[in-house]
Design an enzyme around this catalytic site. Sequence first.
Site, PDB file in Angstrom:
ATOM      1  N   TYR A 259      41.537  80.855 -26.973  1.00  0.00           N
ATOM      2  CA  TYR A 259      40.934  79.670 -26.359  1.00  0.00           C
ATOM      3  C   TYR A 259      39.478  79.994 -26.002  1.00  0.00           C
ATOM      4  CZ  TYR A 259      40.711  75.862 -22.880  1.00  0.00           C
ATOM      5  OH  TYR A 259      40.389  74.753 -22.153  1.00  0.00           O
TER       6      TYR A 259
ATOM      7  N   LYS B 287      49.079  71.334 -19.941  1.00  0.00           N
ATOM      8  CA  LYS B 287      49.457  70.830 -21.250  1.00  0.00           C
ATOM      9  C   LYS B 287      50.921  70.331 -21.236  1.00  0.00           C
ATOM     10  CE  LYS B 287      45.298  72.034 -22.355  1.00  0.00           C
ATOM     11  NZ  LYS B 287      44.914  73.316 -22.908  1.00  0.00           N
TER      12      LYS B 287
HETATM   13  C1  LIG Z   1      43.912  74.171 -22.417  1.00  0.00           C
HETATM   14  C2  LIG Z   1      44.166  75.599 -22.626  1.00  0.00           C
HETATM   15  C3  LIG Z   1      43.904  76.529 -21.618  1.00  0.00           C
HETATM   16  C4  LIG Z   1      43.237  76.171 -20.335  1.00  0.00           C
HETATM   17  O1  LIG Z   1      43.931  75.257 -19.560  1.00  0.00           O
HETATM   18  P1  LIG Z   1      43.148  74.364 -18.490  1.00  0.00           P
HETATM   19  O2  LIG Z   1      44.190  73.927 -17.575  1.00  0.00           O
HETATM   20  O3  LIG Z   1      42.465  73.281 -19.261  1.00  0.00           O
HETATM   21  O4  LIG Z   1      42.131  75.287 -17.831  1.00  0.00           O
HETATM   22  C5  LIG Z   1      44.208  77.849 -21.850  1.00  0.00           C
HETATM   23  N1  LIG Z   1      44.738  78.243 -23.025  1.00  0.00           N
HETATM   24  C6  LIG Z   1      45.008  77.388 -24.003  1.00  0.00           C
HETATM   25  C7  LIG Z   1      45.617  77.888 -25.263  1.00  0.00           C
HETATM   26  C8  LIG Z   1      44.724  76.039 -23.851  1.00  0.00           C
HETATM   27  O5  LIG Z   1      44.952  75.186 -24.854  1.00  0.00           O
END
Ligand SMILES: *Cc1c(COP(=O)(O)O)cnc(C)c1O
Length: 401
Positions: free
Chosen positions: A117, A212
């Site tokens: 990421y 997510k």
């Molecule tokens: C979105 C995401 C993050 C970070 O999450 P947030 O809550 O937006 O900070 C970390 N790792 C992956 C693989 C992601 O898709």
Amino acid sequence: MTDHGPNTRLTHAGRADAWTRGPDMAAGIVNPPVWHASTILFNDLAALDAARKNPDAGLYYGRRGTPTQWALEAALTELEPEAAGTKLYPSGEAAVVAALLTAVKAGDHVLIVDSAYEPTRSFANRFLKPFGVTTTFYPPTADVGPLLQDNTAAILIESPGSLSFEVQDVPAIVAAAQARNVATVMDNTWATPLLFSPIAHGVDFSVQALTKYTGGHSDLMMGSVTTTAKWWGRLKTRSYVLGYCVGPDDAYLALRGLRTLGLRLDRQGASGLTVARWLQGHPEVARVLHPALPDDPGHALFVRDFAGPSGLFAFVLRRGERRHTAALIDHLAHFGIGFSWGGYESLILPVELAGIRTATEASKGGQIVRLSIGLEDPVDLIADLAAGLDRYAAQFGEEQP
Ligand SMILES: *Cc1c(COP(=O)(O)O)cnc(C)c1O
């Protein structure tokens, strides 16, 4: 509960033990109340001093959480066999950062997968580096053994990788790390513990952006780190001194999301695969980047290690520049244009790998488009994408792709 099916575990997780540290106020209510607290009042000096000796025994101060946050932490811990505990963070990225800061100190070296990421890459370059920790970005399929240095303290794994979906050989990486006493941190946001359990595979820190799939409704920001007995004390201490905590309203939403995670992942993974297979047969599509497809380079590892797919993948267009992708992306009826993913509603996003890959080829041979498949009926999603790809093709006139 770990001997039960995943959906049975999701139903019970965090409910049996979550109250043991707090006054038992449940009174038969199924879910924990949303306990807002900063100050906790003690009856007298003796009670205050007793709490100070053992601040984890019960309510102490708001930053250490209330039974609302504890219930979510307990639930996430129960989802991973052999896990000792879970801490919550105000975002997924904060969770990645907390895990890395627990494993490293000045003078150390870390290995970070090239397909991590992007903010995780930035954390290494903009924060770890000035604090005296060097980073090597490694290709997702590399043998990490030869890349380990005497001062390597941690390996960051993310599988499948962000935006390009390469599958890593987690057992091989863990074996190489354990042989040299190197910590492993896995960003497991794509799979969640339901489709892949990092702790069960020997990983030290299992990280999720709860923003997510666990949240699942595009309305909260949160992250978690689940770890083993070996690291639990240090993770708690470092997270506490860094000041990390989450509000009870968001913890409640995440816990509510967690109950239906199994159902949503089943449906979104299956719908995603239906859409991916359809895209594979489309003349404008050169490649679909989805490890559950048999011709994907990561398919063998995926089938060996994962219980199934989630609903996030990408495809590569056969022709055109970025400006042409507007004809596809704009005017879709069922795909919102926006960041993040894992909600109940489908999203589409153009992907740019240039500048965020240094150890692997950034080009996939054409414009990349990422899809997060939601809970809509796949037949409607496919009709929407078919119309979008017709608009896309029309820009090139009679010329065939
Ligand atoms: C979105 C995401 C993050 C970070 O999450 P947030 O809550 O937006 O900070 C970390 N790792 C992956 C693989 C992601 O898709």
